[in-house]
Design an enzyme around this catalytic site. Structure first.
Site, PDB file in Angstrom:
ATOM      1  N   HIS A  33      -7.338  12.525  71.966  1.00  0.00           N
ATOM      2  CA  HIS A  33      -7.197  11.772  73.210  1.00  0.00           C
ATOM      3  C   HIS A  33      -5.805  11.142  73.273  1.00  0.00           C
ATOM      4  O   HIS A  33      -5.055  11.177  72.307  1.00  0.00           O
ATOM      5  CB  HIS A  33      -8.170  10.583  73.234  1.00  0.00           C
ATOM      6  CG  HIS A  33      -9.602  10.898  73.074  1.00  0.00           C
ATOM      7  ND1 HIS A  33     -10.461  10.975  74.132  1.00  0.00           N
ATOM      8  CD2 HIS A  33     -10.356  11.108  71.967  1.00  0.00           C
ATOM      9  CE1 HIS A  33     -11.689  11.217  73.701  1.00  0.00           C
ATOM     10  NE2 HIS A  33     -11.646  11.308  72.386  1.00  0.00           N
ATOM     11  N   GLU A 115      -7.508   8.829  69.063  1.00  0.00           N
ATOM     12  CA  GLU A 115      -6.619   8.480  70.169  1.00  0.00           C
ATOM     13  C   GLU A 115      -5.177   8.464  69.667  1.00  0.00           C
ATOM     14  O   GLU A 115      -4.907   7.932  68.588  1.00  0.00           O
ATOM     15  CB  GLU A 115      -6.944   7.086  70.712  1.00  0.00           C
ATOM     16  CG  GLU A 115      -8.299   6.944  71.337  1.00  0.00           C
ATOM     17  CD  GLU A 115      -8.342   7.315  72.806  1.00  0.00           C
ATOM     18  OE1 GLU A 115      -7.295   7.687  73.369  1.00  0.00           O
ATOM     19  OE2 GLU A 115      -9.435   7.214  73.393  1.00  0.00           O
TER      20      GLU A 115
END
Length: 188
Positions: A33, A115
């Site tokens: 992400h 992330e």
């Protein structure tokens, strides 16, 4: 790592936004992400505060649009390559939302989310790629069902809803680095 779910190289910043994985869930997917708060701005601790439900909505107009959201990720890789862990890899982080990978619904149940501090159209740093590869190798070693073809982007499991890690993420470079490290360590 598999026994504790903790990554030793990561700073621990526990999020309350997680839950148990379903009893029959087998960790078999890695999802990449990106996030920046506010969008396109790097540095600071806004991402950490967001994942820990401590973001002050009055601090920035964008924060008002995400106030009340309860999300998390297993790991965050900062721009300088430093990793932060929010949720044990053994637990279900809330990173994928409504999602599907090759017919398997609810990817949070069987995936690990990483992330990258970034934005879809801003190149990621060399330090981020290096750390992402190191984390990926550790995760693959602990959960061999995560094969290179089971590493994907958020945009691939939630098309039309999500765009990250975006066109700035160099999948070819990442996969070559991952392959190179795998071969150096005698894996192929």
């Amino acid at each position: 790592m598999r026994r504790t779910g903790r990554v030793t190289m990561a700073r621990w910043c526990p999020s309350p936004n997680f839950g148990p994985r379903p009893d029959n869930a087998r960790i078999s997917l890695l999802v990449v992400h990106n996030i920046s708060l506010p969008p396109g701005k790097f540095g600071g601790d806004a991402i950490e505060r967001f994942f820990c439900n401590q973001l002050d909505a009055a601090e920035h107009p964008y924060f008002q649009t995400i106030a009340g959201m309860r999300v998390s990720s297993h790991l965050l890789v900062r721009r300088d390559g430093l990793p932060v862990q929010f949720v044990s890899l053994l637990d279900r982080a809330w990173h994928a939302g409504r999602s599907c990978f090759r017919g398997e619904e609810e990817c949070n149940d069987f995936s690990i989310g990483i992330e990258l501090e970034g934005a879809d159209d801003i190149p990621y740093t060399a330090a981020q790629y290096q750390t992402l590869v190191e984390l990926s190798q550790q995760i693959i070693a602990a959960w061999p069902e995560i094969t290179p073809d089971r590493i994907t982007g958020h945009s691939d499991i939630a098309p039309g809803r999500k765009t990250d890690p975006g066109p700035a993420f160099d999948w070819s470079h990442y996969r070559k680095m991952l392959d190179s490290r795998h071969n150096e360590e005698g894996g192929g």
